[in-house]
Design an enzyme around this catalytic site. Structure first.
Site, PDB file in Angstrom:
ATOM      1  N   ILE A 154       0.833  -1.202   0.000  1.00  0.00           N
ATOM      2  CA  ILE A 154       0.000   0.000   0.000  1.00  0.00           C
ATOM      3  C   ILE A 154       0.866   1.249   0.000  1.00  0.00           C
ATOM      4  CG2 ILE A 154      -1.717   1.297   1.328  1.00  0.00           C
ATOM      5  CD1 ILE A 154      -2.775  -1.429   2.325  1.00  0.00           C
ATOM      6  N   ALA A 233      -3.506   3.159   8.364  1.00  0.00           N
ATOM      7  CA  ALA A 233      -2.938   1.814   8.456  1.00  0.00           C
ATOM      8  C   ALA A 233      -3.518   1.043   9.631  1.00  0.00           C
ATOM      9  CB  ALA A 233      -1.411   1.898   8.556  1.00  0.00           C
ATOM     10  N   GLU A 263     -11.117   0.725  18.791  1.00  0.00           N
ATOM     11  CA  GLU A 263     -12.223   0.787  17.834  1.00  0.00           C
ATOM     12  C   GLU A 263     -13.340  -0.160  18.270  1.00  0.00           C
ATOM     13  OE1 GLU A 263     -10.892   0.124  13.849  1.00  0.00           O
ATOM     14  OE2 GLU A 263      -9.551   1.859  13.846  1.00  0.00           O
ATOM     15  N   HIS A 281     -12.678   3.926   9.899  1.00  0.00           N
ATOM     16  CA  HIS A 281     -11.975   2.773   9.326  1.00  0.00           C
ATOM     17  C   HIS A 281     -12.543   2.417   7.940  1.00  0.00           C
ATOM     18  CE1 HIS A 281      -9.290  -0.758  10.730  1.00  0.00           C
ATOM     19  NE2 HIS A 281      -9.236  -0.654   9.421  1.00  0.00           N
ATOM     20  N   LEU A 282     -12.456   3.400   7.054  1.00  0.00           N
ATOM     21  CA  LEU A 282     -13.028   3.251   5.712  1.00  0.00           C
ATOM     22  C   LEU A 282     -12.004   2.867   4.652  1.00  0.00           C
ATOM     23  CD1 LEU A 282     -15.386   6.395   5.563  1.00  0.00           C
ATOM     24  CD2 LEU A 282     -15.978   4.043   6.182  1.00  0.00           C
ATOM     25  N   GLY A 283     -10.759   2.590   5.073  1.00  0.00           N
ATOM     26  CA  GLY A 283      -9.690   2.364   4.098  1.00  0.00           C
ATOM     27  C   GLY A 283     -10.042   1.397   2.995  1.00  0.00           C
ATOM     28  N   ALA A 284     -10.716   0.300   3.342  1.00  0.00           N
ATOM     29  CA  ALA A 284     -11.048  -0.720   2.349  1.00  0.00           C
ATOM     30  C   ALA A 284     -12.504  -0.644   1.906  1.00  0.00           C
ATOM     31  CB  ALA A 284     -10.757  -2.104   2.919  1.00  0.00           C
TER      32      ALA A 284
END
Length: 531
Positions: A154, A233, A263, A281-284
């Protein structure tokens, strides 16, 4: 019988269909992962478990999972899987680290833009009917220095995108070579150098003992005044309390966080501070990424259950489908050699040394080592496999060493296993013939040529006449049929060995009769899984 998989979280129908198309019996129960009692009740039926983040794979679940071979996590994070308990149970844990790389990298870039231009606050202000144009003075990204902590999958994409934005990129990553850095167009630096030079810092490392609080209060104090920090991350990489204080003092100009130490984050030191952008936690969290990781985990689990291929496992060496096909006989040989050495060792083993010669030296030695260790450890715990055996060996303090060498003898390749105890060393070597069948070719330095059978008898003696007759007569008297009979000796009149492949286990009475003859120094029945 076809392998059976449970999908206990919400995966796409397309992913579920992959299992069906590959001939796997699949139950799609997307809500059962939230019901730990129900999951524990039914998990014993399944060979595989496909999950997202809702299902918690605890020691209790694993204890009930009597047939489970693999857990597949659609996504990168496996905090919801007890990997140590899974390894001890012999269950492979896979994730899908590549399905959401681009999505996560794009989110980091988006967060960097958001904090550089104060977009969330400006949007909220405008929605409120204010027109505070002068209040939201941002900064350009062009010509700014981006410090990337972790330039792997990434982080590497972030580096590439940042260079496209005409940013200067410096990267701290102990595993990044100078050559790879040059190819990426980034400057490899030490962490202290990155902290003092970067206008923006973005983190792209896993949370480990080595990376936990990598941006500690001490390291944050070293940063350039006006720095902006992005973390998409893992929570726990940054001391959030210390960062909050530096944001209040103005030393840090802004921060953008998608992940938090705790979290779900209901409260956090960073919340409600000016120019701090927070997302849950929207990274994916894109349609493409969720579909990609679901399809990927279905393919990986199917490949393992049907072909033995191991991809993206966190507790087992990766083995491609082609490797699994080519290495299958060698993995079986490695298991037999380890099993032989383990059955011959009646004292605590302190070390295992494995030599790979010729063609086998170019194969996946990590996987072969696991097979050797599993073969040895079966004599301690019959339930161990290639996943759990290294854990058992480590717990017992056994040292593992590996040597590989070019072809040195008459065989295209061979494996030699030596086990070390406080009193002695024992070694056994074997090869795979062109028919794909493993063979023992050396025991205690004495050359032989022996097939591997489910039931065998190993004897040692002084090289004198009458041994073949004594063994044959005794086995015949006890109605034990000999399928293969192999002899070997160090030299005339020296130490000799015999290895008999028999059709049924050698009864204790037969071994007692052989012992009464006074010809043998050792009489040992052996058992191998040749299925």
């Amino acid at each position: 019988m076809a392998p059976k998989v449970l999908v206990s979280d919400k995966l796409s129908e397309t992913a579920v269909q992959i299992f069906r198309d590959r001939g796997i019996d699949v139950d799609f129960l997307p809500d059962v992962g939230k019901d730990k009692e129900k999951l524990a009740e039914i998990i014993g039926q399944y060979d595989g478990l496909a999950i997202r983040s809702a299902t918690k794979v605890t020691p209790t679940i694993l204890e009930a999972a009597t047939n489970l071979k693999v857990v597949g996590r659609a996504g990168i994070g496996t905090d919801n899987v007890d990997k140590e308990a899974a390894s001890k149970k012999g269950v492979i844990v896979m994730n899908t680290p590549f399905g959401n790389m681009i999505t996560t990298a794009e989110h980091a870039i988006a967060m960097m833009f958001a904090v550089a231009r104060q977009i969330p606050e400006a949007s909220e202000s405008t929605h409120a009917g204010k027109w505070e144009k002068s209040k939201f003075m941002g900064v350009e990204l062009t010509n700014k220095t981006l410090g990337v902590i972790g330039a792997g999958n990434i982080g590497g994409i972030v580096c590439d995108r940042a260079r496209g934005l005409k940013m200067k990129v410096v990267a701290f990553d102990p595993f990044l070579s100078e050559e790879k850095a040059a190819k990426m167009g980034v400057e490899k630096v030490e962490l202290d150098d990155l902290l003092t030079r970067a206008d923006f810092i973005t983190l792209h490392v896993p949370l480990t003992d080595g990376t936990r609080n990598i941006l500690s209060a001490e390291n944050l104090a070293k940063t350039k005044k006006g720095v902006r920090i992005i973390n998409c991350a893992r929570g726990g990489l940054v001391d959030e309390e210390a960062l909050a204080e530096l944001l209040k003092s103005g030393h840090v100009a802004g921060a953008a966080f998608d992940v938090f130490a705790e979290e779900p984050a209901k409260e956090n030191a960073l919340f409600n501070l000016p120019n701090v952008v927070c997302t849950p936690h929207l990274g994916a969290a894109t349609t493409e990424a969720q579909e990609n990781v679901a399809l990927q985990v279905a393919e990986q689990m199917s490949n393992y259950l049907l072909t033995g291929a191991v991809e993206n496992a966190l507790n087992m060496p990766s083995v491609t489908a082609e490797e699994a096909r080519v290495m299958g006989p060698w993995i079986k040989l490695a298991d037999h050699l380890g099993n032989f050495a383990g059955q011959m060792s009646d004292e605590p083993i302190t070390a295992i040394n494995v030599l790979y010669d010729g063609v086998v030296s170019e194969m996946n030695l990590e996987a072969l080592n696991c097979a050797v260790i599993a073969g040895i450890m079966k004599n301690v715990n019959p339930d161990v496999n290639m996943v759990s055996a290294p854990v058992v060996a480590k717990e017992r303090g056994i040292q593992i060493s590996t040597t590989n060498q070019d072809k040195s003898g008459s065989f295209d390749g061979y494996i030699k296993v030596t086990v070390v105890t406080a009193k002695r060393e024992r070694s056994v070597a074997g090869t795979v013939f062109s028919d794909g069948k493993p063979r023992f070719i050396q025991i205690k330095g004495i050359n032989i040529d022996a097939e591997v059978g489910a039931h065998m008898l190993y004897t040692t003696n002084e090289d004198v006449p009458g041994i073949i007759g004594a063994l044959g007569q005794t086995m015949g008297d006890m109605d034990v049929n000999i399928a293969n009979f192999t002899l070997g000796r160090s030299d005339a009149g020296g130490e000799a060995i015999a290895l008999l492949y028999v059709d049924a286990p050698v009864p204790a009475e037969a071994r007692a009769k052989l012992a009464e003859l006074g010809l043998f120094t050792q009489i040992k029945p052996l058992h191998f899984d040749v299925a």
